[in-house]
Design an enzyme around this catalytic site. Sequence first.
Site, PDB file in Angstrom:
ATOM      1  CE1 TYR A 165      79.317 107.299  48.666  1.00  0.00           C
ATOM      2  CE2 TYR A 165      77.388 108.099  47.490  1.00  0.00           C
ATOM      3  CZ  TYR A 165      78.506 107.292  47.542  1.00  0.00           C
ATOM      4  OH  TYR A 165      78.826 106.489  46.481  1.00  0.00           O
TER       5      TYR A 165
ATOM      6  CG  PHE B 278      76.921  95.199  42.868  1.00  0.00           C
ATOM      7  CD1 PHE B 278      76.462  94.116  42.145  1.00  0.00           C
ATOM      8  CD2 PHE B 278      76.450  96.462  42.536  1.00  0.00           C
ATOM      9  CE1 PHE B 278      75.553  94.276  41.100  1.00  0.00           C
ATOM     10  CE2 PHE B 278      75.548  96.638  41.508  1.00  0.00           C
ATOM     11  CZ  PHE B 278      75.101  95.548  40.782  1.00  0.00           C
TER      12      PHE B 278
END
Length: 323
Positions: A150, A11
Amino acid sequence: MKVLVTGGAGFIGSHLSELLLADGNEVWALDDLSTGSMENVAELTGNPQYHLVVDTVLSRTVVNELVNKVDVVYHLAAAVGPRLIVEQPVHTIVTNLEGSEIVLDHCARFGKRVLVASTSEVYGDHRSEEPLHEDARRVYGPTTQKRWLYADSKAMDEYLALAYRQERDLDFVVARLFNTVGPRQSGQYGMVVARFAQAAVAGETLEIHGDGTQTRTFCHVLDTIRGLKGLMESPVTTGEIYNVGSRNHISIGDLATRVLELAGSSSEIVYVPYDKVYGTGIDDMLHRVPAIEKIRDAIGWAPTRTLDDILTDVIEHRRAEAA
């Protein structure tokens, strides 16, 4: 210049590649298409200055060849999205840690400047709505909560860049991104604006995960890539870490309502507990608002698009896709 964008079919990477090509650069995009897609770069593949390499940052041979031939590197490749992180924790850790180590090692070896894309999640779970400065303390939950892996992996990416600078004089800059959104972003892995817009346009139910009181800020991808390019091109940013994001914070509950209003949609809103969506082992951050004075003072950057501008752009993109 010759530029490498890892995660270049993703993206953000696809939008960044467009900007770099428009500025007259030759671009190599490295992407394994696990979360990126050919559709994101369909309009670029006919450009003789654009080269898509379908492979992974975990391949030392490929990274060696590409880093050696370019002038600068934008390292965007990473495992992203709450759903992907929870469902594929090993993939997340290996991609983010080993992939970054390979890229940074080769940038240091060949003396190439690199921008490392990090995340606002490195700040952890702050309960205050006060803006987060780059030197703010990080507040994390237990290792049994998968969401934090993460944040930890991206924090280690930053540590790696700092360590490579100390030991091997790596020329780097880190950009901590705060919820970049816009056309082409997929809602497949939990990205909230993309999910809401897609559901509103399709007349489907908007799912709010949690109680909806958590707040976020959203920055348009075209503002974000302008910030990344500015950080890369400025000589004063070397060795520094910068927030890149907007100050237009809103609760997720209010965000869902606003998306429905702008889309003219009568879709319903439902609240779904996190454990029903992701199973056990998922926490969420309550607030994340960036302090952006440091990047403003360094390169004069600030976001230009309002939240309504951003949401309208995403909604119209979804309508065009549906048509």
